[in-house]
Design a protein around this motif. Structure first.
Motif, PDB file in Angstrom:
ATOM      1  N   PRO A  24       0.834  -1.206   0.000  1.00 49.43           N
ATOM      2  CA  PRO A  24       0.000   0.000   0.000  1.00 49.43           C
ATOM      3  C   PRO A  24       0.872   1.261   0.000  1.00 49.43           C
ATOM      4  O   PRO A  24       1.820   1.369   0.783  1.00 49.43           O
ATOM      5  N   SER A  25       0.594   2.150  -0.942  1.00 44.77           N
ATOM      6  CA  SER A  25       1.394   3.365  -1.133  1.00 44.77           C
ATOM      7  C   SER A  25       0.514   4.486  -1.654  1.00 44.77           C
ATOM      8  O   SER A  25      -0.624   4.265  -2.066  1.00 44.77           O
ATOM      9  N   TYR A  26       1.078   5.666  -1.690  1.00 42.67           N
ATOM     10  CA  TYR A  26       0.434   6.834  -2.285  1.00 42.67           C
ATOM     11  C   TYR A  26       1.278   7.263  -3.481  1.00 42.67           C
ATOM     12  O   TYR A  26       2.509   7.193  -3.442  1.00 42.67           O
ATOM     13  N   GLU A  73      11.260  17.767 -20.942  1.00 46.04           N
ATOM     14  CA  GLU A  73      10.362  17.744 -19.792  1.00 46.04           C
ATOM     15  C   GLU A  73      10.697  16.519 -18.954  1.00 46.04           C
ATOM     16  O   GLU A  73      10.992  15.461 -19.489  1.00 46.04           O
ATOM     17  N   THR A  74      10.672  16.668 -17.639  1.00 44.46           N
ATOM     18  CA  THR A  74      10.949  15.565 -16.731  1.00 44.46           C
ATOM     19  C   THR A  74       9.684  15.230 -15.970  1.00 44.46           C
ATOM     20  O   THR A  74       9.067  16.108 -15.360  1.00 44.46           O
ATOM     21  N   PHE A  75       9.276  13.965 -16.027  1.00 45.20           N
ATOM     22  CA  PHE A  75       8.116  13.490 -15.272  1.00 45.20           C
ATOM     23  C   PHE A  75       8.610  12.801 -14.019  1.00 45.20           C
ATOM     24  O   PHE A  75       9.553  12.013 -14.064  1.00 45.20           O
ATOM     25  N   LEU A  76       7.971  13.102 -12.893  1.00 43.30           N
ATOM     26  CA  LEU A  76       8.335  12.506 -11.614  1.00 43.30           C
ATOM     27  C   LEU A  76       7.163  11.707 -11.087  1.00 43.30           C
ATOM     28  O   LEU A  76       6.106  12.263 -10.812  1.00 43.30           O
ATOM     29  N   GLY A  77       7.341  10.416 -10.954  1.00 44.56           N
ATOM     30  CA  GLY A  77       6.371   9.579 -10.274  1.00 44.56           C
ATOM     31  C   GLY A  77       6.867   9.393  -8.846  1.00 44.56           C
ATOM     32  O   GLY A  77       7.975   8.928  -8.635  1.00 44.56           O
ATOM     33  N   ILE A  78       6.078   9.799  -7.880  1.00 41.58           N
ATOM     34  CA  ILE A  78       6.504   9.750  -6.482  1.00 41.58           C
ATOM     35  C   ILE A  78       5.602   8.794  -5.718  1.00 41.58           C
ATOM     36  O   ILE A  78       4.382   8.972  -5.681  1.00 41.58           O
ATOM     37  N   LEU A  79       6.205   7.771  -5.117  1.00 42.19           N
ATOM     38  CA  LEU A  79       5.506   6.830  -4.239  1.00 42.19           C
ATOM     39  C   LEU A  79       5.911   7.138  -2.805  1.00 42.19           C
ATOM     40  O   LEU A  79       7.083   7.353  -2.520  1.00 42.19           O
ATOM     41  N   SER A  80       4.948   7.157  -1.905  1.00 46.92           N
ATOM     42  CA  SER A  80       5.247   7.420  -0.498  1.00 46.92           C
ATOM     43  C   SER A  80       4.356   6.555   0.387  1.00 46.92           C
ATOM     44  O   SER A  80       3.315   6.073  -0.044  1.00 46.92           O
ATOM     45  N   LEU A 107      13.678  15.782  -3.278  1.00 43.62           N
ATOM     46  CA  LEU A 107      12.414  15.102  -3.032  1.00 43.62           C
ATOM     47  C   LEU A 107      12.598  13.670  -2.560  1.00 43.62           C
ATOM     48  O   LEU A 107      11.647  13.038  -2.129  1.00 43.62           O
ATOM     49  N   ALA A 108      13.801  13.149  -2.609  1.00 45.92           N
ATOM     50  CA  ALA A 108      14.031  11.772  -2.178  1.00 45.92           C
ATOM     51  C   ALA A 108      13.599  11.563  -0.731  1.00 45.92           C
ATOM     52  O   ALA A 108      13.246  10.459  -0.339  1.00 45.92           O
ATOM     53  N   SER A 109      13.584  12.627   0.039  1.00 48.05           N
ATOM     54  CA  SER A 109      13.190  12.494   1.441  1.00 48.05           C
ATOM     55  C   SER A 109      11.681  12.315   1.611  1.00 48.05           C
ATOM     56  O   SER A 109      11.226  11.898   2.667  1.00 48.05           O
ATOM     57  N   VAL A 110      10.880  12.621   0.591  1.00 45.54           N
ATOM     58  CA  VAL A 110       9.428  12.492   0.720  1.00 45.54           C
ATOM     59  C   VAL A 110       8.899  11.165   0.207  1.00 45.54           C
ATOM     60  O   VAL A 110       7.780  10.781   0.515  1.00 45.54           O
ATOM     61  N   GLY A 111       9.666  10.442  -0.594  1.00 43.18           N
ATOM     62  CA  GLY A 111       9.201   9.165  -1.116  1.00 43.18           C
ATOM     63  C   GLY A 111      10.142   8.620  -2.162  1.00 43.18           C
ATOM     64  O   GLY A 111      11.165   9.214  -2.464  1.00 43.18           O
TER      65      GLY A 111
END
Length: 125
Positions: A24-26, A73-80, A107-111
């Motif tokens: 389970p993630s966001y 353009e850079t796309f960032l997929g962030i899982l947290s 942003l590595a610190s957020v997920g």
């Protein structure tokens, strides 16, 4: 995919994002162009990242169609593990003194980050 630039996309090409979370993630998806503009793409509603129930593969319910810009353009997929405020993530990237794409490492610190760099071409060979 994470890291290297993907060359050869044209205006009108569609990108489909698939996420493998395993637990389970966001999730949220944003992009940054080379001018430092940050755009949120997913989730399309609400103020926080989208809950994934841990299924092994999940596809975004739509593709992103590239606009006519020739800029990278850079796309960032962030899982947290916890929900993230989309406004906070956008502000954190935009306000970083390094600016734009250089701010990503903070942003590595957020997920967990997945980074896709998209470089467009003006025509196919």
């Amino acid at each position: 995919y994470s890291g290297e630039a993907i060359d050869g996309f044209l205006s009108g090409d569609a990108l489909q994002f698939v996420v493998s979370a395993g637990e389970p993630s966001y999730f949220l998806l944003v992009s940054i162009d080379d001018a430092g503009e940050v755009v949120s793409y997913f989730p399309t509603e609400g103020a926080e990242s989208f809950f994934l129930n841990g299924q092994s593969r999940w596809s975004m319910p739509f593709s992103l169609v590239l606009d006519g810009s020739e800029r990278p353009e850079t796309f960032l997929g962030i899982l947290s593990k916890e929900p993230l405020s989309i406004a906070h993530v956008k502000k954190r990237i935009s306000n970083d003194q390094k600016g734009g794409v250089q701010a990503i490492s903070d942003l590595a610190s957020v997920g967990d980050l997945t980074i896709v760099n998209v470089k467009r071409k003006t025509s196919r060979p």
